[in-house]
Design an enzyme around this catalytic site. Structure first.
Site, mmCIF file in Angstrom:
data_model
loop_
_atom_site.group_PDB
_atom_site.id
_atom_site.type_symbol
_atom_site.label_atom_id
_atom_site.label_comp_id
_atom_site.label_asym_id
_atom_site.label_seq_id
_atom_site.Cartn_x
_atom_site.Cartn_y
_atom_site.Cartn_z
ATOM 1 N N LYS A 115 -63.731 23.058 -16.728
ATOM 2 C CA LYS A 115 -62.837 23.276 -17.008
ATOM 3 C C LYS A 115 -62.271 23.504 -18.793
ATOM 4 C CE LYS A 115 -62.439 23.846 -13.057
ATOM 5 N NZ LYS A 115 -62.293 25.053 -12.362
ATOM 6 N N LYS A 157 -56.941 15.131 -18.067
ATOM 7 C CA LYS A 157 -57.584 16.084 -16.689
ATOM 8 C C LYS A 157 -59.173 16.089 -16.913
ATOM 9 C CE LYS A 157 -53.995 19.925 -15.624
ATOM 10 N NZ LYS A 157 -54.303 20.941 -15.811
ATOM 11 N N GLY A 163 -58.197 22.039 -8.669
ATOM 12 C CA GLY A 163 -58.094 21.774 -7.496
ATOM 13 C C GLY A 163 -57.338 20.536 -7.184
ATOM 14 N N GLU A 199 -53.043 17.869 -21.877
ATOM 15 C CA GLU A 199 -52.338 18.823 -22.059
ATOM 16 C C GLU A 199 -50.828 18.627 -21.939
ATOM 17 O OE1 GLU A 199 -53.412 21.753 -18.461
ATOM 18 O OE2 GLU A 199 -54.661 22.632 -19.364
ATOM 19 N N LEU A 202 -46.515 20.720 -17.969
ATOM 20 C CA LEU A 202 -45.087 20.953 -17.650
ATOM 21 C C LEU A 202 -44.411 20.632 -15.981
ATOM 22 C CD1 LEU A 202 -46.567 24.531 -18.380
ATOM 23 C CD2 LEU A 202 -45.439 23.212 -19.561
ATOM 24 N N ARG A 290 -64.050 33.111 -7.520
ATOM 25 C CA ARG A 290 -64.908 34.063 -5.660
ATOM 26 C C ARG A 290 -63.977 34.930 -5.490
ATOM 27 N NH1 ARG A 290 -62.174 28.673 -6.305
ATOM 28 N NH2 ARG A 290 -60.398 29.102 -5.342
ATOM 29 N N ARG A 336 -50.505 30.314 5.791
ATOM 30 C CA ARG A 336 -51.770 29.880 6.439
ATOM 31 C C ARG A 336 -51.679 28.979 7.187
ATOM 32 N NH1 ARG A 336 -55.347 28.004 1.417
ATOM 33 N NH2 ARG A 336 -54.964 29.043 0.053
HETATM 34 C C1 MV4 Z 1 -51.127 21.198 -14.313
HETATM 35 C C2 MV4 Z 1 -49.800 20.851 -13.661
HETATM 36 C C3 MV4 Z 1 -48.382 20.746 -14.758
HETATM 37 N N1 MV4 Z 1 -48.481 20.509 -16.639
HETATM 38 N N2 MV4 Z 1 -50.929 20.926 -16.132
HETATM 39 C C4 MV4 Z 1 -52.861 20.523 -9.692
HETATM 40 C C5 MV4 Z 1 -54.282 21.482 -9.936
HETATM 41 C C6 MV4 Z 1 -54.884 22.014 -10.729
HETATM 42 N N3 MV4 Z 1 -55.654 23.431 -10.587
HETATM 43 C C7 MV4 Z 1 -53.700 22.095 -12.552
HETATM 44 N N4 MV4 Z 1 -52.724 21.431 -11.654
HETATM 45 C C8 MV4 Z 1 -51.753 21.312 -12.166
HETATM 46 N N5 MV4 Z 1 -51.639 21.493 -13.826
HETATM 47 C C9 MV4 Z 1 -50.178 20.612 -16.737
HETATM 48 N N6 MV4 Z 1 -50.186 21.363 -18.438
HETATM 49 C C10 MV4 Z 1 -49.049 20.818 -12.280
HETATM 50 C C11 MV4 Z 1 -49.779 20.746 -11.630
HETATM 51 C C12 MV4 Z 1 -49.920 20.599 -10.854
HETATM 52 C C13 MV4 Z 1 -49.859 22.027 -9.865
HETATM 53 C C14 MV4 Z 1 -50.507 23.163 -10.005
HETATM 54 C C15 MV4 Z 1 -50.438 24.103 -9.324
HETATM 55 C C16 MV4 Z 1 -50.625 24.306 -7.874
HETATM 56 C C17 MV4 Z 1 -49.715 23.276 -7.450
HETATM 57 C C18 MV4 Z 1 -50.217 22.173 -8.320
HETATM 58 C C19 MV4 Z 1 -49.403 20.566 -7.629
HETATM 59 C C20 MV4 Z 1 -49.151 19.578 -8.530
HETATM 60 C C21 MV4 Z 1 -49.397 19.581 -10.443
#
Ligand code: MV4
Length: 444
Positions: A115, A157, A163, A199, A202, A290, A336
């Site tokens: 990432k 992270k 995921g 990061e 948000l 993918r 789904r």
């Molecule tokens: C974040 C975020 C808030 N702020 N990054 C969760 C999965 C991974 N793909 C990235 N994720 C997140 N990153 C920052 N800077 C909140 C999440 C997140 C989230 C993102 C997408 C879909 C569902 C989510 C559920 C919880 C947290």
């Protein structure tokens, strides 16, 4: 290509089979002993048993899958999603055996699997990111410094994550040491790699992703966005195309940035860029190399067969159309449907006594279910994707509700009743939700 091996099971194996069939390409199914009577095995032209029920020993068994391809004379392998689809080593081995991997290069899979490398590449190519560390954090002191710069709350992270695994929030300076320590320990335990990055957190974003295709002749086009904010514990339940919050101008602007970036990267085949959207701003977080579960909503609004395009690209064909030829018509929603209790989400495998798929205008069901089929307990619980398409979002919701009422899956518990409740909800109908909405909805 005249014959393709499908290294997957369930609805996605069927989905790939259907595209092959329409292209005059023969298919080879692979299956575990638990899937001997599965629909993907029944429909394929040939099938090979590759191991016992455990996915480790069957759908993740690289040697068995390559042997199956060799003995059947398959020329290409489509990995579907999950399993080996984002395994760079597998992509390399497929090519080393003289076969075509229907997907990106192993190098691009590897880059996006890291990432930090993915964000670094996108930053250099001018794609907007969430403010944070440049690269991996070298020390707790560096974490403190970057956190002060971007301002709390922050998220630590795992570089090898994605995921949702290996993420820790620090709401203030008192929490940063703990978040740093726990994130690194968990990353090491889960991925064997303790590299982490930081990061700004948000707090109420939407999850919006952009579908692209790139051929091997330098053409890249995008197929608009999907709003995937409706998820629970990082499992998506409902996806829509387009996003209820995006204007056509915003989509065009994001699409132009992303297609330019991917041309710079020399990317090929299908890909999805994940963004967080908050207060009108996009920030790239990850790229998936993918075909995705929710690809049908894009297919419905764009009238494109993404699997057919993946196969054409892998065969070296040019896309043959440009961005101006991609049109967005109407609105699509995917529900789904999983074999789970709709309240507790406890898995509910077992025998499906009756399966009746809904139909009619603008209704598509991607499912490997049939009456009398036993859903095995060994794999993902997704049993059907109900996809509806209509001229407007309101009509798509009405169509989804009608189709959900027609659909019958007896003998096991499914999430159909939950989807009925979501589609009937005024906030969902208003398009007024963030990534946190569904967790609260299922709790009330
Ligand atoms: C974040 C975020 C808030 N702020 N990054 C969760 C999965 C991974 N793909 C990235 N994720 C997140 N990153 C920052 N800077 C909140 C999440 C997140 C989230 C993102 C997408 C879909 C569902 C989510 C559920 C919880 C947290």
């Amino acid at each position: 290509m005249k014959k393709i091996l499908i290294a997957n099971r369930g609805e996605i194996a069927l989905r790939v089979h259907r595209a092959c069939q329409e292209m005059g390409i023969r298919t080879v199914a692979v299956h575990s002993t638990a899937d001997a009577s599965a629909m993907h095995v029944r429909l394929a032209d040939e099938s090979v048993c590759i191991g016992p029920p455990s996915a480790r020993d069957s759908y993740l068994n690289v040697a068995a899958i390559l042997s199956a391809a060799t003995i059947t004379g398959a020329e290409g392998i489509h990995p579907g999603y999950g399993f080996l689809s984002e395994n760079a080593r597998f992509a390399e081995m497929v090519e080393a055996h003289g076969l075509t991997f229907i997907g990106p290069t192993a190098d691009h899979i590897r880059m996006m699997g890291d990432k930090i490398a993915a964000k670094d590449a996108m930053r250099r190519l001018g794609v907007p990111l969430v403010p944070g560390s440049l690269g991996a954090l070298e020390s707790l002191d560096e974490a403190r410094t970057v956190a002060e710069q971007v301002m709390y709350p922050v998220l630590i992270k795992a570089a090898a994550g994605g995921g949702g695994r290996g993420m820790k929030v620090a709401r203030n300076a008192d929490e940063i040491e703990e978040a740093w320590r726990v994130a690194r320990t968990e990353a090491k335990a889960a991925f064997g790699d303790d590299a982490v990055y930081l990061e700004k957190y948000l707090d109420r974003p939407r999850h919006i992703e952009l579908q692209i295709l790139a051929d091997t002749h330098g053409n890249v086009v995008h197929f608009g966005e999907r709003d995937c904010s409706l998820q629970r514990r990082h499992q998506k339940l409902v996806e829509e195309a387009g996003s209820p919050v995006l204007t056509a101008a915003e989509r065009d602007a994001l699409g132009a940035q992303v297609t330019t970036a991917l041309k710079g990267l020399g990317y090929r085949n299908a890909g999805t860029l994940e963004f967080l959207w908050q207060d009108g701003q996009f920030a790239f977080i990850e790229m998936n190399t993918r075909l995705q579960v929710e690809h049908p909503v894009t297919e419905m609004v764009c009238g494109v067969d993404l699997v057919r395009e993946q196969i054409r690209i892998a065969a070296g064909e040019a896309l043959g159309y440009g961005q101006e030829d991609v049109r967005f018509g109407g609105h699509a929603i995917e529900c789904r449907i999983t074999a789970e209790d709709p309240e507790t989400f406890a898995p509910s495998p077992g025998k499906v006594t009756t399966f009746h798929a809904p139909g009619g205008l603008g209704v598509r069901v991607d499912s490997a279910l049939y009456s009398g089929y036993s859903v095995p307990p060994h794999y993902d619980s997704l049993v059907a994707k109900l996809v509806v398409h209509a001229p407007t979002r309101a009509q798509a919701i009405a169509r989804a509700r009608r189709a959900l009422d027609e659909m019958v899956v007896d003998g096991i518990k499914t999430t159909i009743p939950l989807h009925r409740r979501i589609m009937a909800d005024p906030e969902f109908q208003a398009g007024d939700y963030t990534i946190h909405w569904l967790e609260r909805f299922v709790a009330r």
